[in-house]
Design a protein around this motif. Structure first.
Motif, PDB file in Angstrom:
ATOM      1  N   TYR A 254      -1.460  -9.651  -8.618  1.00  0.00           N
ATOM      2  CA  TYR A 254      -2.748  -9.725  -9.309  1.00  0.00           C
ATOM      3  C   TYR A 254      -2.840 -10.999 -10.137  1.00  0.00           C
TER       4      TYR A 254
ATOM      5  N   SER B 108      -5.030   1.912 -13.552  1.00  0.00           N
ATOM      6  CA  SER B 108      -5.822   1.049 -12.659  1.00  0.00           C
ATOM      7  C   SER B 108      -4.954   0.080 -11.862  1.00  0.00           C
TER       8      SER B 108
ATOM      9  N   THR C   6      -3.594  -0.282  -9.073  1.00  0.00           N
ATOM     10  CA  THR C   6      -3.636   0.318  -7.742  1.00  0.00           C
ATOM     11  C   THR C   6      -3.802  -0.763  -6.685  1.00  0.00           C
ATOM     12  N   TYR C   7      -3.496  -0.396  -5.460  1.00  0.00           N
ATOM     13  CA  TYR C   7      -3.644  -1.327  -4.331  1.00  0.00           C
ATOM     14  C   TYR C   7      -5.067  -1.873  -4.273  1.00  0.00           C
ATOM     15  N   GLU C   8      -6.030  -1.010  -4.479  1.00  0.00           N
ATOM     16  CA  GLU C   8      -7.437  -1.406  -4.333  1.00  0.00           C
ATOM     17  C   GLU C   8      -7.847  -2.461  -5.359  1.00  0.00           C
ATOM     18  N   ASN C   9      -7.172  -2.509  -6.495  1.00  0.00           N
ATOM     19  CA  ASN C   9      -7.533  -3.458  -7.542  1.00  0.00           C
ATOM     20  C   ASN C   9      -6.742  -4.765  -7.487  1.00  0.00           C
TER      21      ASN C   9
ATOM     22  N   LEU D 119      -5.562  -9.447  -3.176  1.00  0.00           N
ATOM     23  CA  LEU D 119      -4.674  -9.401  -2.021  1.00  0.00           C
ATOM     24  C   LEU D 119      -4.449 -10.758  -1.366  1.00  0.00           C
TER      25      LEU D 119
ATOM     26  N   ARG E 236       0.832  -1.217   0.000  1.00  0.00           N
ATOM     27  CA  ARG E 236       0.000   0.000   0.000  1.00  0.00           C
ATOM     28  C   ARG E 236       0.860   1.258   0.000  1.00  0.00           C
TER      29      ARG E 236
ATOM     30  N   HIS F  57      -4.598  -4.578 -15.811  1.00  0.00           N
ATOM     31  CA  HIS F  57      -4.078  -3.400 -15.111  1.00  0.00           C
ATOM     32  C   HIS F  57      -2.611  -3.101 -15.439  1.00  0.00           C
TER      33      HIS F  57
END
Length: 329
Positions: free
Chosen positions: A206, A284, A286-289, A292, A38, A279
């Motif tokens: 990812y 896009s 990003t951590y949120e995508n 995890l 993050r 991504h």
């Protein structure tokens, strides 16, 4: 990672190595890896373009983490600096050029019974920065994830020391030319020039299929037993592939990330990473995508692979490449 590969899957062999199963994983490591992911992919880092203020902030974060762990600095403040020329307009090869200073970060973890060779564990921390409209390419997967994995491996070896000396390298300027790795291979720290194996992590965060690739076993068959054994206990699908010579270079990742210059110098390697995805090199990333849960498993697997490689470092270093004529001796 520099380029976009296509899909090529090679099967795992169906036998296992009774070796060192992972013994030092746990929620605290996963939580720290998520924190590192993050932080390194935050907007504050501005995409970590080499030579930028955001890149410097990311570097300061890594230096602080290495210092907290107690990893020994090989150079002053861990920094191995170098310069290169970059066009002011990448679209125009004849445009005016500028001199960029890039900085690798290099640390050492002492082995309990060091032999002739050292092991290098690396990941690049730079990314591509921002576009002309100010959109940030955060590079969570590419390669905040590999850098977080690198820090996790360093922490694991600090908690339970390796047998051999381990050199931890956060490479700069990977994007656009693998410059940090090329500089390191050409300017290895005095006393640590005999590298028996290189583990590289680039894109660990990812995967919708939970597939993580260990690239390099085609070139160095001695590593296949190691990967097969690690796959038996991995929480993700650890696969081999993307390393056999191909008419389509995007199906062969041998030279597409920081392990490439090591391979070119005749040093055995494994590269852990995922396939291209939606991504990759997009805003896009990003951590949120990120996926995890997969990332946590990939980090656990990277630590396990590093431990297994340390345990058989001398054998790896003495084993030939399948294509000795393709590397520079």
């Amino acid at each position: 990672m520099q380029f976009t590969p296509k899909i090529l899957v090679l099967p795992l062999l169906a036998f296992a190595l009774a070796s060192c199963a992972p013994t030092d994983t746990g929620p605290s490591r996963e939580a720290q890896a998520l924190t590192d992911l993050r932080a390194l992919s935050a907007d504050e880092m501005e995409g970590r373009l080499v030579g930028s203020e955001g890149n410097a902030r990311a570097r300061a974060y890594i230096v602080e983490r290495l210092g907290e762990m107690g990893v020994e600095a090989v150079f002053e403040n861990y920094e191995q600096s170098f310069t290169f020329q970059r066009s002011l307009d990448f679209r125009d090869p004849d445009a005016e050029r500028e001199t960029i200073t890039a900085i690798n970060l290099v640390g050492r973890i002492a082995g309990t019974n060091p032999g002739e060779h050292v092991m290098v564990v690396g990941a690049h921390y730079d990314h591509v920065g921002m576009d002309e409209d100010g959109n940030i390419f955060n590079g969570a997967d590419d390669n905040a994830s590999g850098t977080a994995g690198l820090l996790a491996v360093a922490a694991a070896f600090m908690e339970n020391p390796p047998e051999n000396d381990v050199i931890i390298v956060a490479f700069d300027a990977e994007e656009g030319g693998l410059r940090g790795a090329r500089h390191y291979v050409a300017n290895m720290p005095e006393g640590y020039e005999s590298v028996g194996f290189m583990l590289n992590m680039d894109m660990l965060a990812y995967s919708e299929t939970d597939d993580l690739y260990a690239v390099g076993t085609w070139h160095y068959p001695v590593l296949l037993d190691l990967v097969t054994a690690a796959a038996e206990v991995s929480p993700v699908n650890l696969r081999t592939g993307y390393d056999e010579p191909s008419d389509d270079p995007r199906n062969d990742w041998t030279m597409l990330s920081d392990h490439g210059p090591f391979h070119a110098a005749g040093i055995p390697f494994l590269y852990l990473g995922v396939e291209d995805h939606e991504h990759y090199h997009q805003i896009s990333d990003t951590y949120e995508n990120m996926t995890l849960a997969f990332f946590g498993g990939a980090v656990e697997t990277a630590v396990d692979v590093a431990r297994r490689a340390d345990a058989m470092l001398d054998l790896i270093a003495r084993s030939p490449s399948r294509q000795p004529e393709a590397v520079e001796k």
